[in-house]
Design a protein around this motif. Structure first.
Motif, PDB file in Angstrom:
ATOM      1  N   THR A   1      18.516 -16.185 -31.517  1.00 41.24           N
ATOM      2  CA  THR A   1      18.978 -16.810 -32.757  1.00 41.24           C
ATOM      3  C   THR A   1      19.946 -15.930 -33.533  1.00 41.24           C
ATOM      4  O   THR A   1      20.620 -16.423 -34.438  1.00 41.24           O
ATOM      5  CB  THR A   1      17.780 -17.148 -33.656  1.00 41.24           C
ATOM      6  OG1 THR A   1      17.070 -15.946 -33.984  1.00 41.24           O
ATOM      7  CG2 THR A   1      16.837 -18.107 -32.950  1.00 41.24           C
ATOM      8  N   LEU A   2      20.025 -14.646 -33.191  1.00 42.10           N
ATOM      9  CA  LEU A   2      20.872 -13.731 -33.952  1.00 42.10           C
ATOM     10  C   LEU A   2      22.330 -13.770 -33.523  1.00 42.10           C
ATOM     11  O   LEU A   2      23.178 -13.188 -34.208  1.00 42.10           O
ATOM     12  CB  LEU A   2      20.351 -12.293 -33.817  1.00 42.10           C
ATOM     13  CG  LEU A   2      18.972 -12.015 -34.405  1.00 42.10           C
ATOM     14  CD1 LEU A   2      18.605 -10.550 -34.203  1.00 42.10           C
ATOM     15  CD2 LEU A   2      18.923 -12.369 -35.893  1.00 42.10           C
ATOM     16  N   ILE A   3      22.651 -14.426 -32.405  1.00 43.02           N
ATOM     17  CA  ILE A   3      24.048 -14.405 -31.956  1.00 43.02           C
ATOM     18  C   ILE A   3      24.953 -15.159 -32.917  1.00 43.02           C
ATOM     19  O   ILE A   3      26.176 -14.964 -32.894  1.00 43.02           O
ATOM     20  CB  ILE A   3      24.177 -14.984 -30.541  1.00 43.02           C
ATOM     21  CG1 ILE A   3      23.780 -16.467 -30.527  1.00 43.02           C
ATOM     22  CG2 ILE A   3      23.351 -14.207 -29.551  1.00 43.02           C
ATOM     23  CD1 ILE A   3      24.079 -17.144 -29.217  1.00 43.02           C
ATOM     24  N   ALA A   4      24.381 -16.023 -33.751  1.00 41.27           N
ATOM     25  CA  ALA A   4      25.201 -16.732 -34.736  1.00 41.27           C
ATOM     26  C   ALA A   4      25.559 -15.834 -35.911  1.00 41.27           C
ATOM     27  O   ALA A   4      26.429 -16.201 -36.706  1.00 41.27           O
ATOM     28  CB  ALA A   4      24.465 -17.983 -35.235  1.00 41.27           C
ATOM     29  N   TYR A   5      24.916 -14.662 -36.032  1.00 40.44           N
ATOM     30  CA  TYR A   5      25.129 -13.807 -37.199  1.00 40.44           C
ATOM     31  C   TYR A   5      25.690 -12.438 -36.843  1.00 40.44           C
ATOM     32  O   TYR A   5      26.185 -11.739 -37.713  1.00 40.44           O
ATOM     33  CB  TYR A   5      23.809 -13.611 -37.952  1.00 40.44           C
ATOM     34  CG  TYR A   5      23.102 -14.896 -38.267  1.00 40.44           C
ATOM     35  CD1 TYR A   5      23.492 -15.685 -39.341  1.00 40.44           C
ATOM     36  CD2 TYR A   5      22.049 -15.348 -37.478  1.00 40.44           C
ATOM     37  CE1 TYR A   5      22.855 -16.872 -39.622  1.00 40.44           C
ATOM     38  CE2 TYR A   5      21.404 -16.540 -37.764  1.00 40.44           C
ATOM     39  CZ  TYR A   5      21.804 -17.299 -38.832  1.00 40.44           C
ATOM     40  OH  TYR A   5      21.176 -18.484 -39.111  1.00 40.44           O
TER      41      TYR A   5
END
Length: 626
Positions: A391-395
């Motif tokens: 989920t962190l790849i968007a940030y």
């Protein structure tokens, strides 16, 4: 104690005064002052300095003089007497003046014995002046929150509650709005602004006051805890083995031992199951049967994927007792899987497949329940952090840590560097990625990826040093096998044509041959039958540093050709002159997709020449020069 819904700060202050009086003989004077201050703020404005007459006091009963039983609350008899007085006063019609007492609830019996004290309190409240009237009568003025230092130490709710709840807390000169008390049935400003409780409202039954622990002796005045000498403090921590042996990361030693026990179970079961390589082989086959789309989304061949599974199992077993490392590694894996397009639902069967791969390699009866639970437990925790990392790849950008596995200096200023990322790295043939080295932290330089996506998990960089230092100079002159290099996600729009039958024309200059080599390797790996021709323009024969590898790939592909073009000196067996002239003399290219890579001036000149040859500009592809 603390004030909350259904409690009264004045009663709590009085209880604290009683506690101080019983627990510390030297605090008797402070307790008397606290009691007087607490009684002075009861509704009706009863003066604290005005003592009750003995005739109006409640006579002693056996209940109030009875010695408490062992372990019982030492102040319970006094509290019971106070509750009985408050309840009797409320029943006698003094709800408005005794609201703060009656609002607490009833915990003791009521009866005629409590009425004398209630009547006396009511008469004293009616006779005592309050506010500005008290000042006119010669009484010392009472400020808002008077005696708060003694009444309540450290409770914000009680301090704020005294600021404007009672008649004695009204600001000088403030008047009661006409009819406010009659309209709402309660005195003005009597609703507690902190808890929202109206002490003068209807009384609801409340449970009995629970017992409290026996009172501890307190230290010198102004302290809250018994005094401890430095020697006693040191002796306490010397006996506390838990603190003395706590891990550097703050983990509980019991948790660390549990992780180490689980780690031993995983390692033992791997040995019993035939070793990590055999387990990885069985796990890969189980995943291929249960989730074939999962393996298809990952780059590399079947052999390279099995090798990565084996490395992952070894890494997990060796680092299970280091939770921060497991969390960080699983988070990076989650980001990589998300970049590959893996869906989290595809990982739901990995834990069961892993346990089955372990069980299938053991002798009958060797598989134990604790082995199964250990592997399923480990996978469940790893899975949670994998999803979190995905989920962190968007940030934040995804970075692949890689190891240098090969370094060849092909020319004094040019090297071919081979890297193996520790985690799968997806990219399309023809794309590039940005690279960072330890010698120049924070500086990322783009390089084309010349590896074969479907052949192995090794990435190849063709680097020409522009300076002795910098990223290019470090990669050419100061990099050796075993060094670590970081790579960003792949970028660029170059790649094989979407139309299966459309031919390819590739024109490269100098190290621009790297993305063309990746596309040739893809054609050879998948045995693509579309025609492909690569023109590699160089200045002299010495600059053909990778011609053998390119011609070998062209022979493996069904319909690929490599044509080197030498501009200066002896061309040897290859054409000479400008690469654009060789392209024009070779054939007609209007029905091909054209790919360009090289120095910026070469890109501009070749694009103009191709348009003059009738090639549609929309069919010409190259990355923007940087």
């Amino acid at each position: 104690m603390s004030s909350g819904p259904g409690s009264d700060p004045h009663l709590l202050a009085l209880l604290r005064a009683i506690r101080l009086r019983q627990s510390a003989p030297d605090a008797a004077a402070a307790g008397a002052a606290d009691a007087a201050a607490a009684l002075s703020e009861l509704p009706g404005g009863k003066a604290a300095a005005e003592p009750e007459k003995p005739a109006a006091a409640e006579p002693e009963t056996p209940e109030t003089t009875e010695t408490p039983a062992p372990g019982a609350n030492p102040i319970a008899p006094v509290v019971g007497s106070y509750f009985r007085q408050a309840t009797a006063a409320a029943a006698a019609g003094a709800a408005g003046r005794a609201g703060n007492v009656a609002g607490i609830g009833r915990s003791g019996p009521t009866g005629d014995a409590a009425r004398p004290a209630g009547d006396a309190a009511r008469r004293a409240g009616e006779a005592a002046p309050s506010g500005s009237d008290a000042e006119a009568a010669g009484s010392p003025p009472q400020r808002n929150g008077a005696g708060s230092e003694l009444l309540w130490r450290g409770d914000q709710g009680a301090a704020l509650g005294r600021s404007g709840l009672g008649p004695g807390g009204r600001r000088p000169g403030a008047t009661d709005p006409a009819g406010a008390s009659a309209a709402y049935g309660v005195p003005i400003n009597r609703v507690n602004p902190i808890t929202g409780i109206n002490p003068g409202g209807p009384v609801t039954p409340a449970p009995a006051v629970p017992g409290v622990a026996p009172v501890r002796p307190i230290g010198p005045p102004g302290t809250e805890f018994p005094s401890v000498t430095p020697a006693e403090y040191a002796a306490h921590f010397a006996r506390d083995t838990t603190r003395r042996h706590a891990g550097a990361d703050g983990m509980d030693p019991g948790d660390t031992r549990a992780l180490q026990d689980t780690q031993r179970l995983l390692s033992t079961s791997l040995t019993f199951a035939g070793g990590v390589d055999e387990v990885a082989e069985r796990l890969w086959r189980a995943l291929l049967q249960a989730q074939p789309d999962l393996l298809t989304a990952l780059p590399g061949t079947a052999d390279s994927q099995r090798e990565q599974l084996a490395r992952a199992l070894t890494w997990l077993v060796h680092r299970l007792d280091d939770p921060p490392a497991v969390v960080a590694g699983a988070g990076q894996l989650g980001a990589v899987l998300a970049e590959c397009g893996v869906q989290w639902s595809q990982l739901s069967l990995v834990g069961a497949a892993l346990a089955e791969a372990m069980r299938a390699g053991m002798a009958p009866g060797a598989w134990r329940q604790d082995f199964d639970q250990a592997w399923r437990w480990a996978w469940q925790h790893v899975y949670e952090w994998i999803v979190h990392g995905g989920t962190l790849i968007a940030y934040q950008p995804t970075v692949w840590e890689s190891e240098v596995v090969g370094h060849e200096l092909r020319r004094p200023d040019l090297a071919v560097v081979r890297l193996r990322p520790f985690l799968p790295m997806p990219y399309r043939p023809g794309q590039y990625a940005r690279v960072e080295v330890d010698a120049v932290p924070g500086v990322w330089r783009p390089y084309s990826l010349a590896g074969a996506v479907h052949a192995d998990d090794v990435i190849e960089l063709h680097v020409r040093a522009k300076t002795e230092a910098g990223v290019s100079g470090t990669l050419v002159h100061h990099t050796r096998p075993g060094d670590r290099i970081r790579i960003s996600r792949a970028e660029g729009d170059m790649g094989l044509p979407a139309e299966p039958g459309r031919g390819m024309l590739m024109i490269a200059g100098d190290t621009g041959v790297a993305p063309m080599k990746a596309m040739l390797a893809e054609l050879a790996a998948v045995q693509d039958t579309r025609p492909a021709v690569l023109f590699w323009g160089v200045r002299n024969l010495a600059e053909l540093y990778d011609i053998d590898a390119l011609t070998a790939l062209a022979r493996q592909a069904p319909r690929a050709t490599v044509v080197p073009v030498v501009a200066e000196g002896s061309p040897g067996p290859y054409p000479s002159g400008l690469v654009t002239d060789a392209v024009a003399a070779y054939g007609e290219w209007s029905r091909h997709e054209v790919y360009l890579a090289g120095p910026p001036l070469m890109l501009a000149a070749t694009s103009i020449a191709l348009r003059q040859l009738g090639v549609d500009p929309d069919r010409i592809h190259h990355d923007a020069p940087e």
